[in-house]
Structure formats: structure tokens, C-alpha cells
Write a protein that holds these residues in place. Structure first.
Motif, PDB file in Angstrom:
ATOM      1  N   LEU A   1      -0.988 -10.210   2.439  1.00  0.00           N
ATOM      2  CA  LEU A   1      -1.327 -11.573   2.876  1.00  0.00           C
ATOM      3  C   LEU A   1      -2.693 -11.620   3.550  1.00  0.00           C
ATOM      4  N   GLU A   2      -3.020 -10.594   4.315  1.00  0.00           N
ATOM      5  CA  GLU A   2      -4.321 -10.562   4.991  1.00  0.00           C
ATOM      6  C   GLU A   2      -5.457 -10.405   3.975  1.00  0.00           C
ATOM      7  N   ILE A   3      -5.228  -9.594   2.932  1.00  0.00           N
ATOM      8  CA  ILE A   3      -6.254  -9.435   1.888  1.00  0.00           C
ATOM      9  C   ILE A   3      -6.509 -10.776   1.192  1.00  0.00           C
ATOM     10  N   VAL A   4      -5.430 -11.476   0.852  1.00  0.00           N
ATOM     11  CA  VAL A   4      -5.576 -12.770   0.163  1.00  0.00           C
ATOM     12  C   VAL A   4      -6.284 -13.773   1.070  1.00  0.00           C
ATOM     13  N   ARG A   5      -5.916 -13.755   2.342  1.00  0.00           N
ATOM     14  CA  ARG A   5      -6.540 -14.702   3.286  1.00  0.00           C
ATOM     15  C   ARG A   5      -8.048 -14.449   3.381  1.00  0.00           C
TER      16      ARG A   5
END
Length: 207
Positions: free
Chosen positions: A131-135
């Protein structure tokens, strides 16, 4: 091409510098192996056609085999998929979690990842790393299991390096991942249909 480096990442509190390194690989057309709440995934930028083609080549799968992608939240899903009220109720109960949802695609989705019925497979994994990578990337990330061309799923970063490292640019090591696929739920029709029962509980959806 030398095998991709392995970089350790904290599965619960991903270090910003490691996330930034992963995002810079993705932004420059690279392929990334990263942990999710199910298998390790192989990912690239959703809008990088050449990188998506590299994934098909690396896994030895035909382009007719669909790839899913990771969104960061429900608002992002609604940009790439048509979500009616019934689908929204299911999504709100199940995300983030070990599920892949099949939904009708919007025009933002590249043709290369469209399924035959103009649907898409979308995940919001219960994985701070993904999720952090996508954000940080700013848009969805392709997600397909880290598996060999023979179909063996790889559950450890060292095995991924050995089998697929020649075709990857970076491997994030978030620890050993048990061999459990996501549950696949088709929300493109009037009723939810469970296409595959995996790690995510689907007992409330089976009619």
C-alpha cells in the motif's frame, strides 16, 4: 543481466528510503518483487506497457492470462472500476485483505490488463509495504504471483532471486510468505460470485 539485489524491508513499518528505491525502480520501467498479504507479488507500473510485457515474458505466461493490480484505497478503485452499491458494500467489508475483486473496468485501465469481459482484477492487500508503494507511486501497481514459468510459487526472497532475479530489478525481502493465494470474488454481476476460495474468508458470500 545480473540478478536483482535483495533489500530487506520491515513488513509492518516499511522504511521510507526502501519504499522510495522501489518506486524509483517502478517509475523507470523496472520490475519489482514485493511481499503482499498472500504471495510475493511481481509488479510494475500499471501504465508501463513494456514493463507489463516483461512480466509476461518472465513468468512464461500468455498475454491472455490476466494480471491484477493493487489500489491504495476504495477511492482509487472507483477511478479504475465501476462500483455499484452492492459491490461497494462487499468491498467496504473486505478491504484491506487477501482478496482479488473482479469489477467492470473504466476507460482509465490500459487494454493490456483488461479481461475478456472488459473487467479488471483489483486488490487492496492488507500489506503496509504494497500500500505504501502504491501511495508513493501515485497510481496502481501490477500484481501477479512470484511464480516460475512452471507455475511453482516462490515464497522466499532468496528463491525469487535464484529463479527470477535475472528478469527483475529489485527484490524486497519482507520475510517468508506462506503459500496461500487470495480469494477471488467476481463483483461484475448482480450477485457476488466466489471464483476461488483462498486465504480470505468468503463464507458470508457463498449463496
Amino acid at each position: 543481466m545480473p540478478a536483482a539485489p535483495i533489500v530487506e524491508i520491515d513488513p509492518l513499518h516499511p522504511q521510507p528510503r526502501v519504499v522510495e528505491r522501489a518506486v524509483s525502480v517502478l517509475s523507470s520501467g523496472g520490475l519489482l518483487a514485493y511481499p503482499t498479504d498472500t504471495y510475493y507479488g511481481i509488479g510494475c507500473d500499471l501504465f508501463d506497457k513494456r514493463a507489463i510485457e516483461r512480466i509476461y515474458q518472465l513468468k512464461g505466461i500468455p498475454k491472455t492470462q490476466e494480471l491484477s493490480f493493487v489500489c491504495q484505497d476504495l477511492a482509487e478503485i472507483s477511478r479504475y472500476a465501476i462500483v455499484d452499491n452492492a459491490a461497494y458494500r462487499v468491498l467496504r467489508r473486505k478491504v484491506p485483505g487477501p482478496y482479488t475483486f473482479i469489477l467492470p473496468a473504466t476507460r482509465l485501465v490500459p487494454d493490456l490488463v483488461l479481461r475478456r469481459q472488459k473487467t479488471v482484477g483489483i486488490r487492496i492487500p492488507d500489506s503496509p509495504i504494497a500500500l505504501e508503494i502504491v501511495r508513493r507511486l501515485g497510481h496502481p501497481l501490477i500484481s501477479t504471483s512470484a511464480a516460475t514459468p512452471g507455475g511453482d510459487v516462490l515464497i522466499d526472497a532468496k528463491d525469487i532471486k535464484e529463479e527470477l532475479g535475472h528478469g527483475l530489478d529489485l527484490i524486497l525481502d519482507g520475510g517468508y510468505k506462506p503459500n496461500e493465494p487470495s480469494s477471488v470474488i467476481d463483483l461484475s454481476g448482480p450477485e457476488p460470485v466466489v471464483l476461488r476460495a483462498g486465504k480470505g474468508d468468503v463464507s458470508d458470500l457463498v449463496v
